[in-house]
Scaffold this motif. Structure first.
Motif, short mmCIF file in Angstrom:
data_model
loop_
_atom_site.label_atom_id
_atom_site.label_comp_id
_atom_site.label_asym_id
_atom_site.label_seq_id
_atom_site.Cartn_x
_atom_site.Cartn_y
_atom_site.Cartn_z
N GLN A 155 -38.90 2.31 1.25
CA GLN A 155 -39.68 2.54 0.03
C GLN A 155 -39.70 1.27 -0.82
OE1 GLN A 155 -39.08 6.25 -2.11
NE2 GLN A 155 -39.45 5.22 -4.06
N GLU A 156 -40.88 0.86 -1.22
CA GLU A 156 -41.04 -0.33 -2.05
C GLU A 156 -41.09 0.02 -3.54
OE1 GLU A 156 -44.07 -3.04 -0.95
OE2 GLU A 156 -43.09 -3.48 0.96
N GLY A 157 -41.70 1.16 -3.86
CA GLY A 157 -41.81 1.53 -5.27
C GLY A 157 -42.82 2.64 -5.48
N ILE A 158 -43.07 2.96 -6.74
CA ILE A 158 -44.00 4.03 -7.10
C ILE A 158 -45.05 3.46 -8.05
CG2 ILE A 158 -44.25 6.29 -8.21
CD1 ILE A 158 -41.30 6.82 -7.47
N LEU A 159 -46.32 3.63 -7.68
CA LEU A 159 -47.43 3.24 -8.55
C LEU A 159 -47.75 4.41 -9.45
CD1 LEU A 159 -49.70 1.54 -5.84
CD2 LEU A 159 -48.06 0.43 -7.38
N ARG A 160 -47.38 4.32 -10.71
CA ARG A 160 -47.53 5.43 -11.64
C ARG A 160 -48.98 5.51 -12.13
NH1 ARG A 160 -43.29 8.46 -13.44
NH2 ARG A 160 -43.51 7.83 -15.59
N ASN A 161 -49.49 6.76 -12.27
CA ASN A 161 -50.89 6.97 -12.67
C ASN A 161 -51.83 6.11 -11.84
OD1 ASN A 161 -49.95 8.73 -14.57
ND2 ASN A 161 -50.64 7.58 -16.35
N HIS A 162 -51.60 6.13 -10.54
CA HIS A 162 -52.33 5.26 -9.63
C HIS A 162 -53.75 5.74 -9.36
CE1 HIS A 162 -52.93 3.69 -5.31
NE2 HIS A 162 -53.09 2.68 -6.11
N ARG A 163 -53.95 7.05 -9.32
CA ARG A 163 -55.26 7.63 -9.03
C ARG A 163 -55.48 8.85 -9.92
NH1 ARG A 163 -56.24 3.78 -6.06
NH2 ARG A 163 -56.40 3.72 -3.79
N ILE A 164 -56.76 9.22 -10.06
CA ILE A 164 -57.11 10.47 -10.74
C ILE A 164 -57.83 11.34 -9.71
CG2 ILE A 164 -58.37 11.56 -12.63
CD1 ILE A 164 -58.17 8.88 -14.14
N ASP A 165 -57.28 12.52 -9.43
CA ASP A 165 -57.87 13.36 -8.38
C ASP A 165 -59.09 14.12 -8.91
OD1 ASP A 165 -57.09 15.75 -9.66
OD2 ASP A 165 -55.36 16.08 -8.37
N PRO A 166 -59.83 14.82 -8.02
CA PRO A 166 -61.05 15.50 -8.45
C PRO A 166 -60.84 16.54 -9.56
CG PRO A 166 -61.01 15.34 -6.05
CD PRO A 166 -59.66 14.87 -6.54
N GLN A 167 -59.60 17.05 -9.69
CA GLN A 167 -59.30 18.01 -10.76
C GLN A 167 -58.85 17.33 -12.05
OE1 GLN A 167 -57.90 18.56 -7.47
NE2 GLN A 167 -59.81 19.69 -7.14
N GLY A 168 -58.80 16.00 -12.03
CA GLY A 168 -58.39 15.26 -13.22
C GLY A 168 -56.89 15.05 -13.33
N ASN A 169 -56.14 15.40 -12.27
CA ASN A 169 -54.69 15.17 -12.28
C ASN A 169 -54.38 13.71 -11.96
OD1 ASN A 169 -54.00 18.01 -12.58
ND2 ASN A 169 -54.64 18.25 -10.45
N TYR A 170 -53.36 13.17 -12.62
CA TYR A 170 -52.92 11.81 -12.32
C TYR A 170 -52.00 11.83 -11.11
CZ TYR A 170 -54.46 10.80 -17.12
OH TYR A 170 -55.17 10.68 -18.28
N ARG A 171 -52.22 10.90 -10.20
CA ARG A 171 -51.40 10.80 -8.99
C ARG A 171 -50.48 9.60 -9.09
NH1 ARG A 171 -52.68 10.26 -2.52
NH2 ARG A 171 -51.44 8.39 -2.18
#
Length: 198
Positions: A155-171
């Motif tokens: 594991q290298e790390g976590i990209l926070r708020n990296h994507r917004i899914d079709p329901q508007g959730n932050y990934r």
């Protein structure tokens, strides 16, 4: 060096990875229906409503030199059981990502995923000359995170708020990698696991 997006077929004892084709649409939908995989909110498995967009996106990214999509065939049944691809190809930096991977529920935990990843990693490191292969997954996809760790990726790390899914959730996206100098050990580990399961 051959073009990184040149279609290629990869074959092991359990699976064949063949270039994704429009003619695979119905069989891919049948595979995704095995477990209604599109219902997993943290994945992007195609459904009847999204399969056209899914395929078009894969082919567009291949045309742009960014992806090489595969259809996965179970050699025991000769049926299509999922899909995977090389993503975010950076030939100039000799790195890529393996992702957009999903399998019919009936072939999960059967050794098919291990062999698919082995074939893709072997081609990436030994044919394409990669110096790094990435894996990315949703923070909430614990099964995927654990499967990536079992491959031998770190594991290298976590990209926070990296994507917004079709329901508007932050990934939040968890990033893993295997480096070229780690491949020999990872390969030996995967071969040991595969030989035990055959």
């Amino acid at each position: 060096m051959e073009p990184w997006t040149k279609p290629v077929a990869l074959e092991g004892k359990l699976v064949k990875l063949i270039p994704l084709d429009l003619s695979h649409q119905n069989d891919l939908l049948n595979a995704a229906s095995d477990g209604n995989l599109w219902e997993l909110w943290f994945t992007s498995v195609p459904s009847a409503a999204t399969i056209s967009k899914y395929l078009n996106s894969a082919f567009e990214n291949q045309q742009k030199g960014l992806a090489l999509p595969f259809t996965i065939i179970d050699k025991k049944t000769n049926k299509i059981v999922g899909s995977t691809r090389y993503l975010n190809i950076e030939a100039e930096n000799r790195r890529l990502e393996i992702g957009a991977t999903w399998y019919a529920k009936s072939v999960q935990r059967t050794g098919i995923n291990t062999e698919c990843k082995y074939l893709l990693l072997q081609h990436a490191f030994e044919t394409l000359g990669c110096i790094a292969v990435e894996f990315r997954t949703h923070y909430h996809n614990l099964a995927s995170r654990n499967a990536i760790l079992r491959l031998g990726a770190k594991q290298e790390g976590i990209l926070r708020n990296h994507r917004i899914d079709p329901q508007g959730n932050y990934r939040d996206t968890v990033v893993f990698s295997i480096l070229d100098n780690e491949w020999k050990t990872v390969k030996a580990s995967l071969e040991y696991r595969m030989n035990k399961s055959y």
